[in-house]
Design an enzyme around this catalytic site. Structure first.
Site, short mmCIF file in Angstrom:
data_model
loop_
_atom_site.label_atom_id
_atom_site.label_comp_id
_atom_site.label_asym_id
_atom_site.label_seq_id
_atom_site.Cartn_x
_atom_site.Cartn_y
_atom_site.Cartn_z
CB THR A 1 5.49 -5.90 -2.03
OG1 THR A 1 5.93 -7.01 -2.80
CG2 THR A 1 4.21 -6.26 -1.30
N GLY B 1 5.29 6.14 -11.95
CA GLY B 1 4.32 7.02 -11.32
C GLY B 1 3.14 6.22 -10.80
CG ASP C 1 13.93 -0.35 -12.54
OD1 ASP C 1 13.04 -0.90 -11.89
OD2 ASP C 1 13.71 0.41 -13.51
CE LYS D 1 11.06 -0.61 -15.06
NZ LYS D 1 11.39 0.81 -14.95
CE LYS E 1 11.07 -2.83 -11.66
NZ LYS E 1 10.07 -1.87 -11.16
CG PHE F 1 -2.21 0.75 1.02
CD1 PHE F 1 -3.01 0.56 -0.11
CD2 PHE F 1 -2.62 1.68 1.96
CE1 PHE F 1 -4.18 1.29 -0.29
CE2 PHE F 1 -3.79 2.42 1.79
CZ PHE F 1 -4.58 2.22 0.65
N GLY G 1 11.91 13.55 -5.89
CA GLY G 1 11.19 12.30 -5.64
C GLY G 1 11.27 11.31 -6.78
CD GLU H 1 12.90 3.74 -4.29
OE1 GLU H 1 12.99 3.40 -3.10
OE2 GLU H 1 11.92 3.53 -5.01
CB VAL I 1 8.11 -3.25 -19.02
CG1 VAL I 1 9.10 -2.53 -19.94
CG2 VAL I 1 8.72 -4.52 -18.45
#
Lengths: 343, 457
Positions: A95, A321, A220, A224, A124, A8, A206, A209, A151
């Site tokens: 998550t 996003g 990352d 993908k 992913k 969440f 933002g 991270e 992706v």
């Protein structure tokens, strides 16, 4: 339509908001109103077989409280427990991706499938390490498995790859699949700032991270790319066969501003490019022509498919996003529950 | 190197043999990463099936007799190895299960698997204890199957992933592992067994998942032979075979591997070595993608092995109404399939006036009844003729493909031995030619073909 939502954070909350605001439209498309019957976060869960009130969940989060604190519906049941024991039609896994520890999320997906629930994942890591295994589990249990949000978020890179692979042969894919690194590279190019300053700006806005390793080390993007390679293979009837360990992974950590300047002088920009071609599957910084469609600004993703017959096709769009990813989830929920299934 | 070592029932028949197997594992562990896989003690799987069957029939006396035999056999072995603390709880769980079946007088494939799996669990516990290692069952090793209990098929991609995940961290550990063959579980963790191919299948799945350098299958023979040495005393040991040849030979006898078990090894190009527990230094037979060096039965040989299948009958279905009528064959094989009759060989001439099938003798009555019933109900004018006492002799070799004159050589050899050929079959893969002869002519035919292709050592 009973939905179990795992995670969440930004994406999970965006989905809850979307379900609340567009319930009527979605009910028409799904044939039945969607309701969240269980939601989990890192501290616990909230469960109500009659449907949770999204506003109450969002309010608790806004006040910094965990879902477990919600009176009457909150509890300490783990995500796996919730997946296995809550009657539901779809499990949505949002998550955070952790390539080093894909197990909890992988167990959520396998657990959902073996108890007969469709699965939508925007996480992913489990797909990047065990895509053939997950596809097999989906076939075996005759349930839908969709992951288009992994992706490109709302930009349908995977759908494009799948459709293009059906009618023609994709000979090469070159793509920008990570918005954070593209933001950093674009900023270095435009403002002549060194890497660390550009990274700090990305964190401030933002986009990145506090630990940006997953993005700037290419992890990352590589995850993908593995998902895209297997998805395209699957759509063209070939066995899914690319594993994360097959990818040569390079990132942009500490990229010297000098390299960006030299490229710029030659009419080029440096981008973190993911490539699939006959030489293999790889991720690393590469120069692209400033006039190339891959020279995208800010955090915009792009993917160029080179076809054997049809030439080049390029798709450009935002790749991350909350709302963008939630849109992909809704698209996937409709797909898995209305019969466009894995098998 | 990374090696999967699988030990069959005769290799772990008693305490002395288990000690011997453990000494082999220890010696190889000194040089290689090894994953041992073990079958049940010799004869135990049959005893477990019998006790399950007796319990389902409510035969209390037979149940207690068999349980005592199973308990005594394992405890004798376990005391000798000091493994009784590991074995006793397993025996007690087995007894509880069997008594449950006895109380209900109901046995499902699922409960059969729960009972039969104890054979491998018990042997694995004893081998692991003697080795000072950890016993793992197939489920813990990561093998997941569908729900077809007693004949379960692995979910191969999922199993491969889970095996890698479960076993890779243990390969370099101080504590060796020992894995039960044959035993696995469905995705809910319910015990299942792999059926045909059994423990060999476990070994090849582990080998493929872990990208092993070789999979060693230990039994009580040196390897695969060019013919049964009881028929041809000069039969030679085959040092190399291709996967395709081994699949072709898989049909013919207990000492070769079931084709199903060879599949994961062939698909992932992991060589399989058949070798003897009693001669651990003997290289045995290597099954791989290469046909190996030249020599008798080696790469130069067109035919590499002449196996024989015995106790068969030939059924011939004839009748003019079959000629030019599509669907005749489908009717015949459909009728046989519903009775689960396994067809070894099929011949039909272009005239279409008859189809001949070779099946096991013990299925002959069932097959005949199925065919009579199916044809009578359709009012078709057909005859079903049965010839008993036949055997199939095969010539197997990848070198036959595209080599002219092989058939001529085989048939002149048989003719010279004065053996009459009843029927012939060759698939277009050209890996083997199968010949039906009278049972008493079988050995003569084997010897003649073996001789004609100079396979003697």
């Amino acid at each position: 339509m009973r939905i179990v939502l795992l995670g969440f954070g930004t994406v999970g909350q965006a989905l809850a908001r979307m379900l609340r605001e567009q319930r009527e439209t979605l009910a028409a498309r799904l044939g039945t109103p969607p309701r969240l019957v269980a939601v989990t976060d890192s501290r616990g869960s909230a469960i109500d077989p009659h449907g949770l009130n999204e506003a109450a969940l969002l309010a608790a989060k806004a006040e910094g409280r965990g879902l477990a604190s919600l009176p009457g519906i909150g509890g300490s049941a783990s995500s796996l427990r919730v997946v296995l024991s809550t009657p539901a039609d779809v499990v949505v896994e949002t998550t955070p991706s952790n390539l080093a520890m894909p197990r909890p999320a992988l167990d959520h997906l396998l657990g959902a499938m073996r108890t007969g629930k469709h699965v939508v994942s925007v996480n992913k890591a489990p797909l990047a390490v065990a895509m053939p295994a997950l596809l097999e589990a989906a076939r075996h249990n005759r349930i839908g498995l969709a992951y288009s949000g992994t992706v490109g978020a709302a930009t349908p890179f995977l759908h494009a790859a799948g459709r293009l692979a059906v009618g023609d042969r994709i000979v090469k894919v070159r793509a920008i699949l990570n918005g954070t690194t593209n933001f950093i590279l674009h900023r270095m190019f435009e403002t002549d700032e060194p890497f660390n300053a550009a990274l700090a700006e990305a964190v401030r806005l933002g986009y990145a991270e506090t630990d940006p390793s997953n993005d700037i080390d290419g992890i990352d993007t590589a995850m993908k790319l593995v998902i895209m390679a297997n998805h395209a293979a699957r759509s063209s009837g070939r066995p899914a066969g690319v594993a994360y360990r097959d990818v040569r992974v390079g990132g942009i950590r500490g990229l010297a501003i000098q390299r960006v300047r030299e490229a710029k002088a030659a009419g080029k920009a440096i981008k973190l490019i993911a490539t699939i071609d006959e030489a293999g599957v790889r991720v690393g910084p590469e120069e692209v022509d400033v006039t190339s469609p891959l020279n995208t600004p800010r955090n915009v993703n792009a993917c160029t498919f080179s076809m054997a017959q049809a030439g080049e096709v390029t798709l450009v769009g935002r790749g991350a996003g909350g709302a963008e990813t939630a849109t992909a989830i809704v698209r996937d929920i409709i797909e898995v529950t209305t019969g466009a299934r894995v098998s | 190197m990374r090696i999967i070592m699988k030990f069959g029932g005769t290799s772990v028949a008693d305490a002395d043999r288990i000690r011997h197997v453990v000494s082999i594992i220890k010696a190889e562990r000194a040089r290689h990463q090894v994953v041992p896989v073990v079958s049940a003690l010799d004869g135990v799987t049959e005893m477990l099936l019998d006790v399950a069957d007796a319990a389902a029939k409510g035969d209390e006396l037979a149940v207690e007799t068999l349980l005592t035999q199973i308990r005594d056999k394992h405890l004798a072995c376990a005391y000798a190895l000091g493994a009784h603390d590991q074995v006793r709880p397993l025996i007690e769980r087995l007894e509880t299960l069997v008594h449950g079946v006895l109380a209900l007088e109901e046995l499902t494939p699922r409960s059969t698997d729960a009972i039969v799996a104890f054979g491998e669990r018990l042997s694995c516990a004893m081998v692991a204890h003697t080795l000072g290692g950890v016993a793992m069952d197939g489920r813990e090793a990561g093998i997941v199957t569908d729900d077809h209990f007693t004949e379960a098929d692995p979910l191969m991609d999922l199993s491969m992933f889970q095996v890698r995940e479960a076993l890779t961290p243990l390969l370099d550990g101080n504590k060796p592992m020992v894995v039960t063959g044959f035993v696995a579980a469905n995705q809910h963790g319910v015990t299942s067994t792999l059926g045909r191919g059994g423990s060999d299948y476990t070994a090849t799945i582990l080998g493929a998942a872990l990208k092993a350098d070789e999979i060693w299958i230990y039994s009580d023979v040196d390897g695969l032979m060019s013919a049964d040495p009881r028929i041809v005393s000069a039969a030679c040991l085959l040092s190399h075979l291709t996967f395709a040849e081994a699949v072709e030979m898989g049909k013919f006898g207990a000492k070769s591997m079931h084709p199903r078990a060879l599949e994961p090894a062939a698909a992932h190009r992991v060589p399989v070595r058949m070798r003897s527990t009693f001669k651990p230094d003997h290289p045995g037979t290597l099954i791989s993608e290469s046909s190996g060096p030249a020599g008798p039965g080696g790469a130069g040989s067109v035919v590499r092995s002449v196996p024989m299948l015995k106790n068969l009958v030939m059924l011939t279905i004839g009748g003019a109404s079959m000629v030019g009528r599509p669907g005749s064959a489908a009717e015949i094989f459909g009728a046989l399939a519903t009775q689960r009759v396994n067809v070894h060989m099929i011949c039909q001439s272009v005239s279409e006036a008859g189809i001949s099938l070779v099946i096991n003798q013990n299925q002959a009555d069932k097959a005949r009844a199925a065919l009579d019933g199916a044809l009578r109900s359709r009012h078709l004018e057909r005859t079903v003729e049965l010839v008993g006492g036949v055997c199939v002799v095969a010539a197997v070799g990848a070198g036959m493909k595209g080599t002219p004159g092989v058939a001529a050589k085989i048939f002149s050899a048989i003719a010279n031995a004065k053996v009459n050929v009843i029927a012939i079959a060759q698939g277009s893969s050209e890996l083997s030619i199968s010949i039906v002869v009278r049972a008493e002519d079988g050995p003569k035919a084997v010897a003649a073909i073996h001789d004609a292709f100079a396979l003697s050592a």
